[in-house]
Design an enzyme around this catalytic site. Sequence first.
Site: not given
Ligand code: OAD
Length: 229
Positions: A58, A89, A106
């Site tokens: 990463r 992030n 996080h």
């Molecule tokens: P997710 O992978 O769960 O969600 C990513 C989101 O980004 C989805 O809703 C996609 O539709 C959206 N997405 C994808 N491409 C995009 C773009 N170009 N522009 C805008 N949106 C886009 O990621 P997070 O919600 O950040 O935690 O995940 C939350 C946490 O889960 C992370 O911080 C991490 C993970 O496991 C830990 O590791 C503790």
Amino acid sequence: MKKKKIVVFTGAGISAESGLKTFRDSGGLWEEYKVEDVATPEAWLDNPVRVLEFYNMRRRQAVGAKPNPAHLALVQLETIYDVQIITQNIDDLHEKAGSKKILHLHGEINKCRSSIDDSLIYPVKGTDLKMGQLCEKNSQLRPHIVWFGEFVPMMEHANILASSADIFIIIGTSLNVYPAAGLVNFVPEKVPKYLIDPQGVSKDYIPNLNINRKKAGVGVPELVKNLLK
Ligand code: OAD
């Protein structure tokens, strides 16, 4: 006059157009790896080398990544607003873009900490963190990341910030991971809220929510332009 406060809550989606993988999309990191193998305290006890390697990868990717138009547009908001970024992030793209107030819920990929004393936090030297690298109390250094099952130390502070927002913007997060996803519940009902995410599904539990199903690189600059009018 006191500036209006914008709180921006970001997830992996804002960094997708900078070449960093999200977690739950198709092709996302949790398709390639099991959470329980690389992102829990149990994984660290069971196989620290595997955990370090996951985060070293990463870090190598984050080092080369550049902020995209979404990160950069958020900086423009600071000309007339008091802007607080709250990000899930671990990359440093908001910092690279130049945002001033950033809270990492996080953790941060460029930092490591003692595995016996959470207050001993250091920058990672180079791109890789290795077995044998010790804190000043002689314990192995671990990634400065909040793993699943761990307490989120910045959550309470983030909730207070969210409760003081005049405008709340959510970008690129599936809102699946708690307690982070509960942040929106602290934003007052009357506050206008914007969600920018190509897969943004209706969130009936969030009052006053405007959903823009565009990629962050397009949707965020558009919203910022409107807010600066
Ligand atoms: P997710 O992978 O769960 O969600 C990513 C989101 O980004 C989805 O809703 C996609 O539709 C959206 N997405 C994808 N491409 C995009 C773009 N170009 N522009 C805008 N949106 C886009 O990621 P997070 O919600 O950040 O935690 O995940 C939350 C946490 O889960 C992370 O911080 C991490 C993970 O496991 C830990 O590791 C503790």
